[in-house]
Motif scaffolding. Structure first.
Motif, short mmCIF file in Angstrom:
data_model
loop_
_atom_site.label_atom_id
_atom_site.label_comp_id
_atom_site.label_asym_id
_atom_site.label_seq_id
_atom_site.Cartn_x
_atom_site.Cartn_y
_atom_site.Cartn_z
N PHE A 113 0.80 -1.22 0.00
CA PHE A 113 0.00 0.00 0.00
C PHE A 113 0.84 1.28 0.00
O PHE A 113 0.41 2.29 -0.55
N PHE A 114 2.01 1.23 0.62
CA PHE A 114 2.74 2.48 0.84
C PHE A 114 3.94 2.68 -0.08
O PHE A 114 4.53 3.76 -0.09
N VAL A 115 4.29 1.65 -0.86
CA VAL A 115 5.36 1.78 -1.86
C VAL A 115 4.85 1.37 -3.24
O VAL A 115 4.93 2.15 -4.19
N LYS A 116 4.29 0.18 -3.35
CA LYS A 116 3.83 -0.28 -4.67
C LYS A 116 2.69 0.59 -5.20
O LYS A 116 2.74 1.08 -6.35
N VAL A 156 5.99 0.94 10.21
CA VAL A 156 6.91 2.08 10.27
C VAL A 156 7.92 2.02 9.13
O VAL A 156 8.23 3.05 8.50
N ALA A 157 8.43 0.84 8.83
CA ALA A 157 9.40 0.71 7.74
C ALA A 157 8.79 1.13 6.41
O ALA A 157 9.42 1.84 5.60
N ALA A 158 7.54 0.73 6.16
CA ALA A 158 6.88 1.08 4.90
C ALA A 158 6.58 2.57 4.83
O ALA A 158 6.72 3.20 3.77
N LYS A 159 6.16 3.15 5.95
CA LYS A 159 5.89 4.58 5.98
C LYS A 159 7.18 5.39 5.83
O LYS A 159 7.18 6.48 5.22
N ALA A 160 8.28 4.88 6.35
CA ALA A 160 9.57 5.55 6.17
C ALA A 160 9.99 5.48 4.70
O ALA A 160 10.54 6.45 4.14
N ALA A 161 9.74 4.35 4.06
CA ALA A 161 10.04 4.22 2.64
C ALA A 161 9.23 5.21 1.82
O ALA A 161 9.71 5.77 0.82
N GLN A 162 8.01 5.45 2.24
CA GLN A 162 7.13 6.42 1.57
C GLN A 162 7.76 7.82 1.57
O GLN A 162 7.70 8.53 0.56
#
Length: 247
Positions: A113-116, A156-162
């Motif tokens: 959801f937050f990168v792809k 948190v990791a996915a939101k940081a990638a965002q």
């Protein structure tokens, strides 16, 4: 505040997305209300916008699927016009998982959801933005990247990638007149938090310098500004909307 144009808001049938859609419509945007589940709720959002004098239409799509995103942007373009603004708000389940139980699939569920999804959406909308010489992209993030609560490492990791996506895309797309920013809310109770006890809300609010819980309108106001002409020289930024909770 906003220039005329078409904005696609994903996950707009309820919660933050619905409020963002209504706010942008009131500011003059033509709004594509995207949903995956809850057709009735999406129609209510669009009907409410039209009843208030705005322009909106609903579009069903899975924004984590490449073919579905391409078809979504094509359908919006055909029905409403070229998409020159994008608000990537759609989200999925957000389970709390201790590190000893954490799997790669847990990470993939958040990255989906937050990168792809933002990647697919920006790729699909970018040709129209480049042709217009102007575009706005807002990714809805989270202040959890600052709070770093135990059990939330995949989220948190996915939101940081965002955030990394937004900063890199801002530099890459700036020459085309496209701005890319993140709005990072704190905890803003919406429909899915209906079962949270009032004591938990009060305890959270007591930690916030402004001594209240966040409201969907707070987040929508930040998105509205980032899409406006007044924010034309703001890109690659993360606007935290949490009443100072992470100062």
């Amino acid at each position: 505040m906003a220039a005329a144009g078409v904005v696609l808001v994903t996950g707009a049938s309820r919660g933050l997305g619905a409020t963002i859609a209504r706010t942008l419509a009131a500011d003059g945007w033509t709004v594509a209300v995207n949903y995956r589940n809850g057709a009735g709720a999406a129609r209510e959002v669009a009907d409410g916008i039209r009843a208030a004098g705005g322009t909106a239409a609903v579009f069903e799509a899975d924004v984590t699927d490449e073919a579905s995103v391409a078809a979504l942007v094509a359908a919006v373009t055909e029905q409403l016009g070229p998409v020159t603004a994008l608000v990537a708000n759609a989200t999925g389940p957000q389970p709390e998982v201790a590190v000893e139980d954490l799997t790669w699939d847990d990470h993939l569920g958040q990255l989906l959801f937050f990168v792809k999804s933002p990647t697919l959406l920006v790729r699909a909308a970018l040709p129209a933005m480049r042709a217009a010489g102007r575009g706005r992209v807002v990714l809805v993030g989270s202040d959890m990247t600052d709070r770093a609560l135990p059990g939330w490492s995949a989220y948190v990791a996915a939101k940081a990638a965002q955030i990394g996506l937004a900063r890199t895309w801002a530099r890459e797309l700036g020459p085309h007149g496209v701005t890319v920013n993140v709005v990072a809310p704190g905890w803003v109770p919406v429909e899915r938090h209906a079962d949270v006890p009032a004591s938990a809300v009060q305890a959270y609010a007591a930690e916030v310098p402004l001594r209240r819980i966040g409201r969907p309108d707070d987040v929508a106001g930040a998105v509205r500004w980032l899409l406006s002409d007044e924010a034309a020289f703001v890109t690659g930024e993360r606007v935290t909307v949490n009443g100072g909770h992470t100062i």
